[in-house]
Design an enzyme around this catalytic site. Structure first.
Site, mmCIF file in Angstrom:
data_model
loop_
_atom_site.group_PDB
_atom_site.id
_atom_site.type_symbol
_atom_site.label_atom_id
_atom_site.label_comp_id
_atom_site.label_asym_id
_atom_site.label_seq_id
_atom_site.Cartn_x
_atom_site.Cartn_y
_atom_site.Cartn_z
ATOM 1 N N PRO A 1 0.833 -1.205 0.000
ATOM 2 C CA PRO A 1 0.000 0.000 0.000
ATOM 3 C C PRO A 1 0.868 1.255 0.000
ATOM 4 O O PRO A 1 1.800 1.360 0.798
ATOM 5 C CB PRO A 1 -0.794 -0.119 1.306
ATOM 6 C CG PRO A 1 -0.003 -1.040 2.172
ATOM 7 C CD PRO A 1 0.716 -1.972 1.244
ATOM 8 N N LEU A 2 0.565 2.201 -0.876
ATOM 9 C CA LEU A 2 1.403 3.395 -1.061
ATOM 10 C C LEU A 2 0.523 4.630 -1.210
ATOM 11 O O LEU A 2 -0.107 4.843 -2.260
ATOM 12 C CB LEU A 2 2.285 3.217 -2.303
ATOM 13 C CG LEU A 2 3.335 2.106 -2.192
ATOM 14 C CD1 LEU A 2 3.822 1.658 -3.564
ATOM 15 C CD2 LEU A 2 4.506 2.539 -1.325
ATOM 16 N N TYR B 1 -1.143 4.465 13.242
ATOM 17 C CA TYR B 1 -2.476 5.026 13.015
ATOM 18 C C TYR B 1 -3.474 4.450 14.034
ATOM 19 O O TYR B 1 -3.084 3.780 14.976
ATOM 20 C CB TYR B 1 -2.884 4.833 11.551
ATOM 21 C CG TYR B 1 -1.931 5.560 10.616
ATOM 22 C CD1 TYR B 1 -1.775 6.952 10.724
ATOM 23 C CD2 TYR B 1 -1.140 4.883 9.695
ATOM 24 C CE1 TYR B 1 -0.871 7.634 9.900
ATOM 25 C CE2 TYR B 1 -0.238 5.560 8.870
ATOM 26 C CZ TYR B 1 -0.103 6.942 8.982
ATOM 27 O OH TYR B 1 0.781 7.624 8.190
ATOM 28 N N ARG C 1 -2.697 -5.580 8.652
ATOM 29 C CA ARG C 1 -1.298 -5.135 8.708
ATOM 30 C C ARG C 1 -1.001 -4.622 10.108
ATOM 31 O O ARG C 1 -1.785 -3.843 10.658
ATOM 32 C CB ARG C 1 -1.048 -4.024 7.684
ATOM 33 C CG ARG C 1 0.437 -3.729 7.515
ATOM 34 C CD ARG C 1 0.749 -2.787 6.370
ATOM 35 N NE ARG C 1 2.044 -3.155 5.799
ATOM 36 C CZ ARG C 1 2.772 -2.383 5.017
ATOM 37 N NH1 ARG C 1 2.333 -1.189 4.674
ATOM 38 N NH2 ARG C 1 3.924 -2.790 4.555
ATOM 39 N N ARG D 1 8.374 0.968 -2.677
ATOM 40 C CA ARG D 1 8.989 2.016 -3.494
ATOM 41 C C ARG D 1 9.412 1.574 -4.890
ATOM 42 O O ARG D 1 9.182 2.322 -5.865
ATOM 43 C CB ARG D 1 10.141 2.654 -2.708
ATOM 44 C CG ARG D 1 9.621 3.511 -1.560
ATOM 45 C CD ARG D 1 10.669 3.775 -0.507
ATOM 46 N NE ARG D 1 10.968 2.570 0.268
ATOM 47 C CZ ARG D 1 11.745 2.548 1.330
ATOM 48 N NH1 ARG D 1 12.324 3.669 1.760
ATOM 49 N NH2 ARG D 1 11.958 1.427 1.987
#
Ligand code: FNR
Ligand code: 8K6
Length: 347
Positions: A25-26, A179, A226, A317
């Site tokens: 996830p990005l 988060y 995650r 990345r």
């Protein structure tokens, strides 16, 4: 040697991946001002459909979960319709895609949602300002009440149902990287004295309630999680956190999720209270399918899979820099090196 990446992997009776390379996830901050994914975003994901599974950029479950500009949502009809364009494009190219469900908790900023409370496990502010928006100082969150927590659980489950409605193959619950869910799992942030704080069972309660509510709506076979047992992003580690994850992860394993995914930028980082790297720790306490991530190349990731350190490899990345990452690895072609300047454009 990357051969171990190019065999199919059966997650469960519903889902078989055509290879073991996941797109991590990005966050790209390029949704429109209604937090709807654009056609450019659909094209960006469709170019990456050769991944065994794409995990979408983190996508907020409701307005007060937003902590960065133009991050997409999954809570309005327009957002669901926008994501349907993305999932159709990925499926048309033979790919699979999960939505990553996100609430930033205390990393949210009212600037993005028209004012109001920022919610977290406890009233512990994160220091500093929103990245690239120096005038936005993080505010002290409100400790979520029991009513707030109940509503959050409902909203995660609704966002999961919306994801399926939008054509996603499943969801990854974002319980990592400091988060909201992670804010319950670490002592640095969780100072509660009720049934959501202090003990491993209590600190795991919110995460497990979200997992269970999502499973009830869309099925365990389409649900993933995650986690970041090593606090490293907007949070400080505490040796007592180990016991929380020692309790949580076997509980998660009982639920037969599609997979568990470590959240870390560099998996060679060792956490003394975990006795080593994130993937080694997760492997030691979790029995289901494990996704490794964090500064791997196809070669080092493939070797780790061959050594049974994890089952699937997520690439972040390098996937930003190389839309055709999978084909290049398979064909032995040279990769373009990632640089942060690439974040301004969706190639
Ligand atoms: C990330 N990462 C991340 N993680 C996550 O769970 N949700 C997200 O939305 C994002 N967004 C994001 C944006 C950008 C620009 C970067 C560089 C990273 C973390 C990502 O999924 C991954 O764990 C790391 O990038 C490490 O993997 P690589 O890049 O070393 O393969
Ligand atoms: C406009 C802000 C965009 C925010 C993207 C949020 C996702 C996080 C990506 C940040 C990349 C660098 C983070 C480095 C963490 C290092 C931990 C040791």
């Amino acid at each position: 040697m990357t051969a171990s990446l190019f065999t199919p992997y059966k997650l469960n009776d519903t889902l078989t991946l055509s290879n073991k390379i996941l797109m991590a996830p990005l966050t790209r901050c390029m949704a429109d001002d209604d937090l709807v994914p654009t056609q450019q975003i659909a094209d960006y994901y469709a170019r990456r459909a050769e991944a065994g599974l794409i995990i979408s950029e983190a996508t907020i479950i409701r307005a007060d979960g937003q902590g960065y500009p133009n991050t997409p949502g999954l809570f309005t009809p327009a957002q669901i319709d926008g994501w349907r364009v993305v999932t159709d494009a990925v499926h048309k190219n033979g790919g699979k895609i999960f939505a990553q469900l996100w609430h930033t908790g205390r990393v949210a900023h009212p600037h993005f949602f028209g004012g109001g409370d920022v919610l977290s496990s406890s009233a512990q502010a994160v220091e500093g300002t929103v990245p690239r928006m120096r005038e936005l100082v993080y505010q002290t969150p409100k400790a979520a009440t029991i009513e707030d927590i109940k509503q959050l659980v409902i909203d995660y489950a609704q966002a999961a149902a919306n994801a399926i409605d939008a054509g996603f193959d499943g969801v990854e619950i974002h319980g990592a990287n400091g988060y909201l869910i992670d804010q319950f799992l670490h002592h640095d942030n969780n100072r509660r004295e009720d049934e959501y704080g202090q003990t491993p069972e209590n600190m795991s309660r919110f995460a497990l309630e979200v997992v269970d509510a999502v499973i009830a709506r869309i099925g365990a076979d389409r649900t993933a999680l995650r986690v970041s047992p090593g606090a490293y992003f907007n949070m400080a580690g505490d040796s007592r956190d180990r016991a929380v994850f020692d309790y949580l992860l076997p509980e998660v394993a009982k639920r037969n999720l599609a997979f568990l995914h470590g959240g870390i930028f560099d998996d060679s980082m060792e956490f003394d209270y975990l006795g080593g790297s994130i993937s080694a720790y997760l492997r030691s306490v979790y029995t289901g399918t494990l996704v490794g991530v964090g500064s791997y190349t196809a070669e080092t990731g493939s070797a780790a899979i061959s050594d049974n350190k994890f089952d699937l490899l997520a690439i972040g990345r390098p996937f930003i820099a190389n839309p055709d990452y999978v084909a290049k690895v398979r064909d032995g072609d040279e990769l373009v090196a990632y640089t942060d300047t690439m974040l301004t454009e969706l190639i």
